[in-house]
Motif scaffolding. Structure first.
Motif, PDB file in Angstrom:
ATOM      1  N   ARG A  37      -1.002   8.205   4.193  1.00  0.00           N
ATOM      2  CA  ARG A  37      -0.957   9.557   4.764  1.00  0.00           C
ATOM      3  C   ARG A  37      -2.234  10.320   4.439  1.00  0.00           C
ATOM      4  O   ARG A  37      -2.739  11.090   5.269  1.00  0.00           O
ATOM      5  CB  ARG A  37       0.264  10.311   4.222  1.00  0.00           C
ATOM      6  CG  ARG A  37       1.583   9.864   4.832  1.00  0.00           C
ATOM      7  CD  ARG A  37       2.686  10.861   4.508  1.00  0.00           C
ATOM      8  NE  ARG A  37       2.970  10.886   3.077  1.00  0.00           N
ATOM      9  CZ  ARG A  37       3.904  10.127   2.490  1.00  0.00           C
ATOM     10  NH1 ARG A  37       4.630   9.280   3.220  1.00  0.00           N
ATOM     11  NH2 ARG A  37       4.109  10.207   1.196  1.00  0.00           N
ATOM     12  N   ALA A  38      -2.791  10.069   3.251  1.00  0.00           N
ATOM     13  CA  ALA A  38      -4.040  10.740   2.883  1.00  0.00           C
ATOM     14  C   ALA A  38      -5.184  10.287   3.786  1.00  0.00           C
ATOM     15  O   ALA A  38      -6.020  11.100   4.202  1.00  0.00           O
ATOM     16  CB  ALA A  38      -4.379  10.439   1.423  1.00  0.00           C
ATOM     17  N   SER A  39      -5.217   9.019   4.109  1.00  0.00           N
ATOM     18  CA  SER A  39      -6.282   8.528   4.984  1.00  0.00           C
ATOM     19  C   SER A  39      -6.156   9.097   6.387  1.00  0.00           C
ATOM     20  O   SER A  39      -7.166   9.429   7.019  1.00  0.00           O
ATOM     21  CB  SER A  39      -6.240   6.991   5.042  1.00  0.00           C
ATOM     22  OG  SER A  39      -5.041   6.539   5.660  1.00  0.00           O
ATOM     23  N   VAL A  46       0.854  -1.193   0.000  1.00  0.00           N
ATOM     24  CA  VAL A  46       0.000   0.000   0.000  1.00  0.00           C
ATOM     25  C   VAL A  46       0.892   1.246   0.000  1.00  0.00           C
ATOM     26  O   VAL A  46       1.750   1.395   0.874  1.00  0.00           O
ATOM     27  CB  VAL A  46      -0.911   0.009   1.240  1.00  0.00           C
ATOM     28  CG1 VAL A  46      -1.815   1.248   1.229  1.00  0.00           C
ATOM     29  CG2 VAL A  46      -1.748  -1.252   1.287  1.00  0.00           C
ATOM     30  N   PRO A  47       0.740   2.138  -0.977  1.00  0.00           N
ATOM     31  CA  PRO A  47       1.590   3.336  -1.037  1.00  0.00           C
ATOM     32  C   PRO A  47       1.474   4.180   0.228  1.00  0.00           C
ATOM     33  O   PRO A  47       0.374   4.354   0.776  1.00  0.00           O
ATOM     34  CB  PRO A  47       1.053   4.088  -2.264  1.00  0.00           C
ATOM     35  CG  PRO A  47       0.356   3.041  -3.076  1.00  0.00           C
ATOM     36  CD  PRO A  47      -0.207   2.065  -2.088  1.00  0.00           C
ATOM     37  N   GLN A  48       2.590   4.696   0.691  1.00  0.00           N
ATOM     38  CA  GLN A  48       2.582   5.537   1.884  1.00  0.00           C
ATOM     39  C   GLN A  48       1.774   6.809   1.666  1.00  0.00           C
ATOM     40  O   GLN A  48       1.174   7.338   2.600  1.00  0.00           O
ATOM     41  CB  GLN A  48       4.019   5.886   2.288  1.00  0.00           C
ATOM     42  CG  GLN A  48       4.801   4.725   2.869  1.00  0.00           C
ATOM     43  CD  GLN A  48       4.174   4.204   4.160  1.00  0.00           C
ATOM     44  OE1 GLN A  48       3.738   4.978   5.014  1.00  0.00           O
ATOM     45  NE2 GLN A  48       4.127   2.891   4.295  1.00  0.00           N
ATOM     46  N   SER A  49       1.760   7.293   0.432  1.00  0.00           N
ATOM     47  CA  SER A  49       0.980   8.502   0.150  1.00  0.00           C
ATOM     48  C   SER A  49      -0.506   8.258   0.395  1.00  0.00           C
ATOM     49  O   SER A  49      -1.225   9.145   0.884  1.00  0.00           O
ATOM     50  CB  SER A  49       1.198   8.936  -1.306  1.00  0.00           C
ATOM     51  OG  SER A  49       0.839   7.886  -2.204  1.00  0.00           O
ATOM     52  N   LEU A  50      -0.974   7.044   0.070  1.00  0.00           N
ATOM     53  CA  LEU A  50      -2.376   6.703   0.293  1.00  0.00           C
ATOM     54  C   LEU A  50      -2.675   6.612   1.781  1.00  0.00           C
ATOM     55  O   LEU A  50      -3.738   7.061   2.237  1.00  0.00           O
ATOM     56  CB  LEU A  50      -2.701   5.378  -0.398  1.00  0.00           C
ATOM     57  CG  LEU A  50      -4.159   4.913  -0.378  1.00  0.00           C
ATOM     58  CD1 LEU A  50      -5.035   5.939  -1.084  1.00  0.00           C
ATOM     59  CD2 LEU A  50      -4.293   3.560  -1.051  1.00  0.00           C
TER      60      LEU A  50
END
Length: 224
Positions: free
Chosen positions: A127-129, A121-125
């Motif tokens: 962090r967005a959550s 799972v991308p870290q950007s995803l």
């Protein structure tokens, strides 16, 4: 004076009851496989989470222990565990000894898959959550697991299919599953090719529905 001669039949013929015997053994194979896959998957997810989210010390300890079960042949694990608990004074039925070892072995394999799913799972995803106000567990439930499962589902399916076949090794403990039942019938009838062919068809019948169900689920995910 006539001499009466008689023939001694060493091997018997394959009977319809023998097919029922193999069918019952196939159900026992399905039974021990289903329990081992279910328990191994649940524990494997927990271990995989420790390996992905724990601190370095926890990761090292969990990974080191699981490496033992991933590296040592399953046959040796079965014999050692069954012998150890007997020496310790707590003998188990072959079914339970086999189920415990097969479940732990499965969990060691699934742990690596689960960790891979979490790390996929991308870290950007993530962090967005968290920026949307989700807690850590909400992030795991609604973001990480849905995405991670899709990434590693094929690998888990391969493990599950492998466990069905590996369950044949439990026969060394005396558990009469499909392979052991086949060996018993071969010893009585000497119909090696026929019996092993039938046993192979039973293994196919156990594995094919799981494989097709996995393909169906993956296609559903691709369309969604």
């Amino acid at each position: 004076m006539s001499t009466a001669t008689s023939t001694v039949q060493i091997f018997g013929d394959l009977r319809p009851q023998d097919m029922l015997y193999l069918g019952e053994a196939a159900l026992r194979t399905l039974h021990i496989s289903a329990i081992s896959i279910t328990a191994g998957t649940l524990f494997g997810i927990v271990f995989g989470w420790f390996m992905a989210a724990g601190n370095r010390f926890v990761q090292f300890c969990v990974n080191s222990v699981l490496d033992v079960f991933r590296s040592v042949p399953l046959l040796i694990q079965l014999i050692l565990f069954d012998s150890f608990i007997a020496i310790a004074g707590y003998p188990m039925e072959a079914f339970w000894s086999g189920t415990i070892v097969l479940s732990v072995y499965t969990s060691a394999l699934v742990a690596s898959v689960a960790r891979g799913g979490i790390e996929a799972v991308p870290q950007s995803l993530r962090r967005a959550s968290r920026s949307l106000g989700m807690t850590y567990w909400q992030d795991m439930r609604y973001v990480v697991w849905p995405v991670g499962i899709r990434a590693v589902f094929a690998s888990w399916l391969g493990i599950a299919l492998s466990v069905i076949k590996d369950s044949a090794l439990v026969s060394v403990l005396g558990y009469v599953e499909l392979l052991r039942a086949s060996q018993i019938l071969i010893g009585r009838t000497a119909e090696t090719f026929t019996i092993l062919g039938i046993a192979g068809l039973f293994y196919f019948a156990l594995s094919f529905p799981l494989s097709k169900a996995g393909e169906y689920i993956e296609k559903r995910w691709q369309r969604s």
